[in-house]
Design a protein around this motif. Structure first.
Motif, short mmCIF file in Angstrom:
data_model
loop_
_atom_site.label_atom_id
_atom_site.label_comp_id
_atom_site.label_asym_id
_atom_site.label_seq_id
_atom_site.Cartn_x
_atom_site.Cartn_y
_atom_site.Cartn_z
N ALA A 34 32.46 18.24 24.06
CA ALA A 34 31.80 19.27 23.25
C ALA A 34 32.77 20.41 22.93
N TYR A 35 33.59 20.80 23.90
CA TYR A 35 34.55 21.88 23.70
C TYR A 35 35.61 21.49 22.67
N MET A 36 36.09 20.25 22.74
CA MET A 36 37.17 19.80 21.87
C MET A 36 36.69 19.36 20.48
N GLN A 37 35.40 19.21 20.27
CA GLN A 37 34.86 18.68 19.02
C GLN A 37 35.39 19.39 17.77
N PRO A 38 35.52 20.72 17.74
CA PRO A 38 36.02 21.36 16.51
C PRO A 38 37.42 20.91 16.11
N TRP A 39 38.20 20.37 17.05
CA TRP A 39 39.56 19.94 16.75
C TRP A 39 39.69 18.43 16.56
N GLU A 40 38.59 17.72 16.69
CA GLU A 40 38.63 16.26 16.51
C GLU A 40 38.93 15.94 15.05
N PRO A 41 39.79 14.98 14.79
CA PRO A 41 40.03 14.60 13.40
C PRO A 41 38.79 13.94 12.81
N VAL A 42 38.58 14.13 11.52
CA VAL A 42 37.47 13.48 10.83
C VAL A 42 37.90 12.05 10.53
N ARG A 43 37.11 11.11 11.00
CA ARG A 43 37.43 9.70 10.78
C ARG A 43 36.40 9.09 9.85
N PRO A 44 36.86 8.33 8.86
CA PRO A 44 35.90 7.67 7.98
C PRO A 44 35.20 6.54 8.74
N ASP A 45 34.13 6.06 8.16
CA ASP A 45 33.51 4.88 8.73
C ASP A 45 34.55 3.78 8.80
N ALA A 46 34.34 2.83 9.68
CA ALA A 46 35.30 1.73 9.83
C ALA A 46 35.58 1.11 8.46
N PHE A 47 36.86 0.94 8.16
CA PHE A 47 37.23 0.39 6.87
C PHE A 47 38.11 -0.83 6.98
N TYR A 48 38.60 -1.13 8.17
CA TYR A 48 39.55 -2.23 8.31
C TYR A 48 39.45 -2.75 9.74
N THR A 49 39.50 -4.04 9.87
CA THR A 49 39.59 -4.64 11.19
C THR A 49 40.46 -5.88 11.09
N GLU A 50 41.10 -6.22 12.17
CA GLU A 50 41.98 -7.39 12.15
C GLU A 50 41.76 -8.23 13.39
N GLN A 51 42.21 -9.46 13.30
CA GLN A 51 42.03 -10.42 14.38
C GLN A 51 43.19 -11.39 14.35
N GLY A 52 43.67 -11.79 15.51
CA GLY A 52 44.70 -12.80 15.60
C GLY A 52 44.14 -14.03 16.31
N GLN A 53 44.49 -15.21 15.83
CA GLN A 53 44.03 -16.46 16.44
C GLN A 53 45.19 -17.43 16.51
N LEU A 90 47.17 -14.24 11.58
CA LEU A 90 46.60 -12.90 11.49
C LEU A 90 45.56 -12.86 10.37
N PHE A 91 44.40 -12.31 10.70
CA PHE A 91 43.29 -12.21 9.75
C PHE A 91 42.88 -10.75 9.63
N GLN A 92 42.38 -10.37 8.46
CA GLN A 92 41.89 -9.02 8.26
C GLN A 92 40.61 -9.05 7.44
N ARG A 93 39.87 -7.97 7.59
CA ARG A 93 38.69 -7.76 6.74
C ARG A 93 38.70 -6.30 6.34
N ILE A 94 38.80 -6.07 5.05
CA ILE A 94 38.79 -4.71 4.52
C ILE A 94 37.37 -4.45 4.04
N LEU A 95 36.79 -3.34 4.50
CA LEU A 95 35.37 -3.09 4.28
C LEU A 95 35.09 -2.12 3.14
N HIS A 96 36.02 -1.93 2.24
CA HIS A 96 35.78 -1.03 1.11
C HIS A 96 36.53 -1.56 -0.10
N ASP A 97 36.15 -1.09 -1.26
CA ASP A 97 36.80 -1.51 -2.50
C ASP A 97 37.60 -0.39 -3.16
N GLY A 98 37.53 0.79 -2.62
CA GLY A 98 38.21 1.91 -3.26
C GLY A 98 38.74 2.86 -2.21
N PRO A 99 39.17 4.04 -2.68
CA PRO A 99 39.70 5.01 -1.72
C PRO A 99 38.64 5.48 -0.74
#
Length: 102
Positions: A34-53, A90-99
């Motif tokens: 709670a104390y550190m919250q004002p300094w936390e970086p703003v993170r977008p919703d998950a936009f990328y994930t990867e997996q290795g098989q 290596l596999f990826q899934r990008i969860l957005h179509d734009g910036p």
């Protein structure tokens, strides 16, 4: 497990955490978060994930394809498994179509 207690000065002792410490550690973490919250970086919703098989794990690669993952490369000697360095696809899934919008 280390059971030593290290005295840093007359009032501060350092020792390994035990299950009995869980409640007070949880309170401390919540207070710190709670104390550190004002300094936390703003993170977008998950936009990328990867997996290795491993190349021989065809069943898992089918699952990834059904979930929208695309293969984008190979990582030779990526992980040390059962005494040998193993290649991985290596596999990826990008969860957005734009910036990202934040």
């Amino acid at each position: 497990m280390i059971h030593d207690i290290h005295r840093l000065d007359a009032e501060i002792r350092l020792r390994p955490a035990t299950p009995a410490d869980a409640a007070s550690l949880a309170v401390s973490l919540t207070r710190s978060r709670a104390y550190m919250q004002p300094w936390e970086p703003v993170r977008p919703d998950a936009f990328y994930t990867e997996q290795g098989q491993r190349p021989d794990n065809v069943a898992s690669q089918r699952v990834l394809a059904k979930c929208g993952f695309e293969q984008y490369g190979m990582a030779p000697r990526y992980l040390h498994i059962n005494g040998e360095w193993r290649d991985h696809r290596l596999f990826q899934r990008i969860l957005h179509d734009g910036p990202l919008t934040g």
